[in-house]
Design a protein around this motif. Structure first.
Motif, PDB file in Angstrom:
ATOM      1  N   ASP A 168       0.904  -1.176  -0.078  1.00  0.00           N
ATOM      2  CA  ASP A 168       0.013   0.074  -0.101  1.00  0.00           C
ATOM      3  C   ASP A 168       0.932   1.244   0.127  1.00  0.00           C
ATOM      4  O   ASP A 168       1.545   1.349   0.924  1.00  0.00           O
ATOM      5  N   SER A 205      -4.629   0.114   7.600  1.00  0.00           N
ATOM      6  CA  SER A 205      -3.857   1.288   7.421  1.00  0.00           C
ATOM      7  C   SER A 205      -3.923   1.946   8.939  1.00  0.00           C
ATOM      8  O   SER A 205      -2.968   3.118   8.838  1.00  0.00           O
ATOM      9  N   ASP A 249      -9.557  -2.918   6.787  1.00  0.00           N
ATOM     10  CA  ASP A 249      -8.486  -1.722   6.510  1.00  0.00           C
ATOM     11  C   ASP A 249      -7.414  -1.688   7.643  1.00  0.00           C
ATOM     12  O   ASP A 249      -7.444  -1.362   8.588  1.00  0.00           O
ATOM     13  N   LYS A 308       0.594   3.561   3.089  1.00  0.00           N
ATOM     14  CA  LYS A 308       1.319   2.962   4.171  1.00  0.00           C
ATOM     15  C   LYS A 308       2.797   3.273   4.139  1.00  0.00           C
ATOM     16  O   LYS A 308       3.279   3.777   5.235  1.00  0.00           O
TER      17      LYS A 308
END
Length: 360
Positions: free
Chosen positions: A216, A351, A349, A219
């Motif tokens: 990601d 994150s 998610d 991230k």
């Protein structure tokens, strides 16, 4: 007893007080149940929960992918709270004092405990990770814990930051057992919450350069904000070359926060001879490791499980020093009645850290 502890519906005021708590059930369900308010035993305190985090271990267990944590169980091992009552022989904390939880409970008498390795206790139990429900998880209005598993929250440290101390404890432990990181070149595989906290822990332990990898890009951007020199997409076919270029040489140490067969292979390839690969993430399944270079290059493959009391204190010191950017880690906060939604967000998610407020 706080007014939050209430008698069962329709019962007299003298009935056993009850509370609301979360339960993770088989087939991926999370709900709120009514339970008896636990009573502190010898050396224990009753704590009213204020904030509780949802860990990757929780979402893995919810999906049935955790190798050791089975459903059903009462979750909640990342927690802050306020001491509500203590056993007669417990004197470390005053009623009303803010505390944070170290959830792994050692026996104190086995060979590892006597050596100071309480995280590797032969009879280790967990508050909030216990299918037997001997320990009521902290994701309820109240929980009990041995006084030795509670740490005072320093004045000036807010609960949103303090609740992240337990998460930071694992990276702090990993950085400590990695050896002397002064001037080290470090790669961190995975940039979720544990991954970015590994960046902080490695830098705090003296690492010179840290490079992060993840699938990601957002991230990776956060990892760079936290101090990583660069972020490299984990899907890159030339990942090893990119990471080594940013490090300036092969890695001295790799923190594997993904812990699957692919990431382990990447970790081995990234290391210099005599380097160290730390398995920080929870492996979802057995994995094959490329043993020839492990043997021939003299690599150290090191498992990392939880933390000791000293690791938690180091994490607290980092928090007090402003080294935990809570606002960049916490992604959502839900009331206990919406715990199912909170778990769903945490599972879909990764994150950011999702928190639950157990008390009304």
């Amino acid at each position: 007893m706080s007014s939050n502890a209430r008698p069962a519906p329709g019962a007299a005021e003298t009935s056993t007080p009850t509370m609301q708590r979360a339960v993770v059930e088989p087939r991926g369900a999370v709900h709120v149940e009514e339970a008896t308010v636990p009573v502190p035993g010898p050396g224990q305190a009753l704590v009213r929960s204020t904030l509780v985090g949802i860990c990757g271990s929780d979402t893995h267990a919810l999906a049935g992918h955790h190798p050791f944590l089975q459903q059903p169980y009462a979750p909640g091992h990342e927690a802050t709270g306020i001491v509500e009552a203590t056993a007669p022989d417990a004197s470390r904390f005053a009623v009303g004092q803010r505390v944070l939880l170290k959830p792994n409970v050692p026996c104190g008498a086995c060979l590892n405990c006597e050596a100071g390795r309480t995280n590797a206790c032969e009879s280790l139990t967990w508050i909030g990770c216990d299918p037997s429900r001997h320990w009521s998880g902290a994701m309820g209005e109240y929980f009990v814990a041995p006084e030795s598993n509670l740490f005072p929250i320093p004045d000036g440290l807010d609960d949103r930051t303090a609740v992240l101390v337990e998460c930071l404890g694992t990276p702090v432990h990993a950085a400590r057992i990695a050896g002397d990181l002064t001037g080290a070149r470090v790669a961190v595989l995975g940039a979720g919450t544990i991954g970015v906290l590994c960046v902080l822990a490695a830098l705090n332990a003296g690492a010179d350069v840290v490079v992060s990898t993840d699938l990601d890009p957002a991230k990776l951007d956060r990892a760079v904000r936290f101090g990583a020199r660069a972020g490299v997409l984990a899907s890159s076919t030339d990942l090893v070359d990119q990471v080594r270029t940013h490090l300036g040489r092969p890695a001295d140490v790799v923190f594997d926060c993904v812990a699957n067969e692919r990431s382990l292979a990447q970790g081995v390839d990234l290391l210099r001879r005599a380097g160290t690969l730390l398995v920080v993430g929870v492996p979802p399944a057995p994995a094959v490791v490329n043993l020839p270079p492990v043997q021939d290059w003299g690599l150290r493959l090191q498992g990392c499980a939880a933390y000791t009391e000293g690791d938690i204190q180091t994490a607290i010191d980092m928090a007090v020093a402003g080294q935990i950017p809570a606002d960049d880690i916490i992604s959502a906060v839900y009331p206990l009645r919406e715990v199912s939604t909170a778990f769903h967000q945490a599972a879909t998610d990764s994150s950011g850290k999702v928190l639950v407020v157990p008390s009304p």
